[in-house]
Each structure stands twice: as structure tokens, then as C-alpha cells.
Design a protein around this motif. Structure first.
Motif, PDB file in Angstrom:
ATOM      1  N   LEU A  19       0.701  -1.238  -0.007  1.00 57.73           N
ATOM      2  CA  LEU A  19       0.025   0.019  -0.100  1.00 57.73           C
ATOM      3  C   LEU A  19       0.737   1.232  -0.123  1.00 57.73           C
ATOM      4  O   LEU A  19       2.072   1.062   0.538  1.00 57.73           O
ATOM      5  CB  LEU A  19      -0.816   0.147   1.099  1.00 57.73           C
ATOM      6  N   SER A  20       0.429   2.510  -0.325  1.00 58.53           N
ATOM      7  CA  SER A  20       1.038   3.606  -0.317  1.00 58.53           C
ATOM      8  C   SER A  20       1.091   3.974   1.088  1.00 58.53           C
ATOM      9  O   SER A  20       0.504   3.368   2.141  1.00 58.53           O
ATOM     10  CB  SER A  20       0.309   4.614  -1.112  1.00 58.53           C
ATOM     11  N   LEU A  56      -3.279   3.475  -4.895  1.00 60.31           N
ATOM     12  CA  LEU A  56      -2.930   2.411  -5.494  1.00 60.31           C
ATOM     13  C   LEU A  56      -2.367   1.378  -4.742  1.00 60.31           C
ATOM     14  O   LEU A  56      -1.778   1.578  -3.566  1.00 60.31           O
ATOM     15  CB  LEU A  56      -1.576   2.896  -6.527  1.00 60.31           C
ATOM     16  N   TYR A  57      -2.227   0.005  -5.330  1.00 60.36           N
ATOM     17  CA  TYR A  57      -1.679  -1.063  -4.405  1.00 60.36           C
ATOM     18  C   TYR A  57      -1.144  -2.119  -5.549  1.00 60.36           C
ATOM     19  O   TYR A  57      -1.531  -2.049  -6.468  1.00 60.36           O
ATOM     20  CB  TYR A  57      -3.140  -1.703  -3.449  1.00 60.36           C
ATOM     21  N   GLU A 103      -0.740   3.765   6.687  1.00 54.90           N
ATOM     22  CA  GLU A 103      -0.939   4.403   8.039  1.00 54.90           C
ATOM     23  C   GLU A 103      -2.504   4.242   8.613  1.00 54.90           C
ATOM     24  O   GLU A 103      -2.764   3.915   9.431  1.00 54.90           O
ATOM     25  CB  GLU A 103      -0.509   5.756   7.970  1.00 54.90           C
ATOM     26  N   ARG A 104      -3.118   4.195   7.558  1.00 53.43           N
ATOM     27  CA  ARG A 104      -4.707   4.217   7.948  1.00 53.43           C
ATOM     28  C   ARG A 104      -5.035   2.687   8.082  1.00 53.43           C
ATOM     29  O   ARG A 104      -5.800   2.487   9.005  1.00 53.43           O
ATOM     30  CB  ARG A 104      -5.794   4.638   6.857  1.00 53.43           C
ATOM     31  N   GLU A 144       2.195  -4.474   3.635  1.00 53.56           N
ATOM     32  CA  GLU A 144       3.287  -3.784   3.655  1.00 53.56           C
ATOM     33  C   GLU A 144       3.494  -2.290   3.185  1.00 53.56           C
ATOM     34  O   GLU A 144       2.176  -2.114   2.141  1.00 53.56           O
ATOM     35  CB  GLU A 144       4.443  -4.539   2.810  1.00 53.56           C
ATOM     36  N   LYS A 145       4.189  -1.601   3.569  1.00 53.84           N
ATOM     37  CA  LYS A 145       4.328  -0.127   3.017  1.00 53.84           C
ATOM     38  C   LYS A 145       5.153   0.016   1.548  1.00 53.84           C
ATOM     39  O   LYS A 145       6.080  -0.688   1.811  1.00 53.84           O
ATOM     40  CB  LYS A 145       4.534   0.745   3.934  1.00 53.84           C
ATOM     41  N   ALA A 146       4.602   0.586   0.630  1.00 52.83           N
ATOM     42  CA  ALA A 146       5.475   0.680  -0.487  1.00 52.83           C
ATOM     43  C   ALA A 146       5.514   2.214  -1.014  1.00 52.83           C
ATOM     44  O   ALA A 146       4.766   2.902  -1.319  1.00 52.83           O
ATOM     45  CB  ALA A 146       4.877  -0.032  -1.696  1.00 52.83           C
TER      46      ALA A 146
END
Length: 285
Positions: free
Chosen positions: A62-63, A114-115, A68-69, A105-107
Motif C-alpha cells: 500500500l502507499s 494504488l496497491y 498508515e490508515r 506492507e508499505k511501498a
């Protein structure tokens, strides 16, 4: 009732509680659920007529804002998504090599909304491609099974490397009977043939060959006059199921709302290349 609809209904009771903040995210949980279903379909490995293995370990990238959300609820959301995958696999008669897990995971390279979904097949040391919904067996004495381990050569986006042993050959001198063909009122039933075509701006293009190249070049099987389309943009490959493959285009392809390089096609699938929408159709007979 479809699996996605049931998933939505299960989440409805949580929207006013735990998931209230989750749904303020640009990425909705039901979108991720649909992407996980497609990931199973696109990476299904047919071992024999009664066993089709799909990934059981999923990473949802995820962005930063969306992560964070969603991350405070990742445990409960992961459980809900895992249950949805299990229900979908049971419906499609897929099997797994180990427990189903969904991680977030954070990207940093993704923009809000976007994901990406990555998957792999992790085989438990004691499991033998258990059917969907069946718990992985542990060793004797009730002790928990050892942690899942990646199948040799496995990794995100790869199917299991090992295949089950082939059935034993019939005894020498005894011919193996051929499977009987279904009989109709007047003898054997005629075999059906799948017709395939695409529709672009109201024009139908029949698919009568194993591959169909779409692009802006006059050499393409179907020419698309769109500045956002590469000369050889993508290729439809007929089969069971049919698939679409990006051919290294500049702008990529979007299939049923998801950016991808390869996807399974179903009747009614919508493909976007440049500013052009293509509808894939198929019918029996």
C-alpha cells in the motif's frame, strides 16, 4: 451469493466500529479482496484433474498514507481477507499447501489509492495440498506443525516447484479402458467449441488463432489507432482459461480495473490500453 458480496456483508457490521477509520482510506478492503481472488486465478497450478494449487501467502503493498490508515487494523483485516480467500478457493475447488496468510506492507513508490498484490506458495512440512477450508495437519501427539517453509524454487509470483507423483501404471498385458463419452438420446453427444471475440468501439473482432496481437502497428492482428497504445502492445492467448500478456508496452494494460502485466480473461473482462477499452467475450457452441 458471491464470495465478495458475503465479504462486504461481514464488514458491514464493523464499519461503525473497528473499521470506521479504515473506510476513509482511498483503498477499500473489498478492492483488496477482489485483487486476492484474481491473484489466486492467475497463479493457479493444475497438478491433476482433481487438484489445483493456488498461493496461500499474500503481501498487499500500500502507499504510505493508505498503510498508515490500515495498519492499526491489519490483524483483523488480514483474518477477514484470509477467510474470504478460503471461501473463494472452496467455491473454485482450489487447494493450498499451507495456512492462508495476508500481510500488509508499505511501498514508498505507490501513490495514494494504488496497491500491489504479491503471492507465493508456502508449503507446511506436514501438509499435502490440503483442500480449501481443511486445517493443515500437525505431527502426532497434538503438537503444532512446524512453521511453513517455501517450496523449492518458490517465491512471490511463483507456483510450487514440486508436483505430486504420477499414478501407478496398469499391470502389464491389461489394457487401460478409455473414459466413456457421454451418451445422448441418439448416441454420443457432440463436442462443444468455445467461440472467442473482442469488441472495440462497437466493432467485433473474432479470435480464430492461438494468439492475437493488439497494437498501433499495421503488423498487429488488431490495429488500435490510439497514441497511448504501443506498436505491439499486448497479446491475447486462447486456452482454458484464456489470458492476456503485456508485450513490454509503454503504458501497460489494465484488466478489470487492475494494472497488470498478465491476467486471466473471462467473458465480459474489460481491458484498457491507452484510452481504448476492449471487451473480451466468449461463448460455448
Amino acid at each position: 451469493m458471491g464470495v465478495l458480496k458475503k465479504f462486504e456483508q461481514r464488514l458491514e457490521g464493523l464499519v461503525n466500529g473497528t473499521f470506521a477509520k479504515v473506510f476513509k482510506s482511498e483503498v477499500q478492503p473489498v478492492e483488496i479482496a477482489g485483487a486476492l481472488q484474481r491473484e489466486c486465478d492467475n497463479n493457479a497450478t493444475i497438478w491433476n484433474r482433481e487438484r489445483t494449487v493456488v498461493p496461500n501467502d499474500f503481501i498487499v503493498e500500500l502507499s504510505a498514507p493508505d498503510y498508515e490508515r490500515l495498519s492499526p487494523y491489519s490483524g483483523q483485516l488480514g483474518d477477514e481477507l484470509s477467510g474470504m480467500v478460503r471461501d473463494y478457493a472452496k467455491q473454485q475447488r482450489y487447494t493450498f499447501m499451507g495456512p492462508i496468510k495476508v500481510h500488509l506492507e508499505k511501498a514508498e513508490d505507490l501513490d495514494t489509492g494504488l496497491y500491489r498484490v504479491r503471492s507465493r506458495t508456502l508449503a507446511s512440512s506436514t501438509s499435502q495440498a490440503a483442500p480449501a477450508g481443511a486445517p493443515a495437519a500437525g505431527p502426532r501427539g497434538g503438537q503444532p506443525a512446524r512453521p511453513p517453509q517455501a517450496a523449492p524454487g518458490g517465491g512471490y509470483g511463483y507456483p510450487p516447484a514440486a508436483a505430486p507423483p504420477m499414478p501407478a501404471a496398469p499391470p502389464p498385458g491389461r489394457p487401460q479402458a478409455a473414459p466413456a463419452r457421454p451418451q445422448g438420446p441418439a448416441g454420443p453427444m457432440p463436442s462443444t467449441q468455445t467461440r472467442r471475440w473482442i469488441e472495440i468501439n462497437g466493432t467485433r473482432h473474432q479470435i480464430s488463432r492461438p494468439t492475437l496481437v493488439l497494437g498501433r502497428s499495421t503488423d498487429a492482428d488488431v490495429r488500435i489507432d490510439d497514441p497511448g497504445v504501443s506498436r505491439r502492445h499486448c497479446e491475447i492467448r486462447t486456452g482454458t482459461p484464456s489470458t492476456i500478456q503485456d508485450l513490454g508496452s509503454t503504458n501497460g494494460i489494465v484488466v478489470d480495473g487492475q494494472h497488470t502485466t498478465r491476467a486471466t480473461l473471462r467473458d465480459g473482462s474489460r481491458i484498457v490500453v491507452g484510452q481504448t477499452t476492449i471487451v473480451y467475450r466468449q461463448a460455448e457452441g
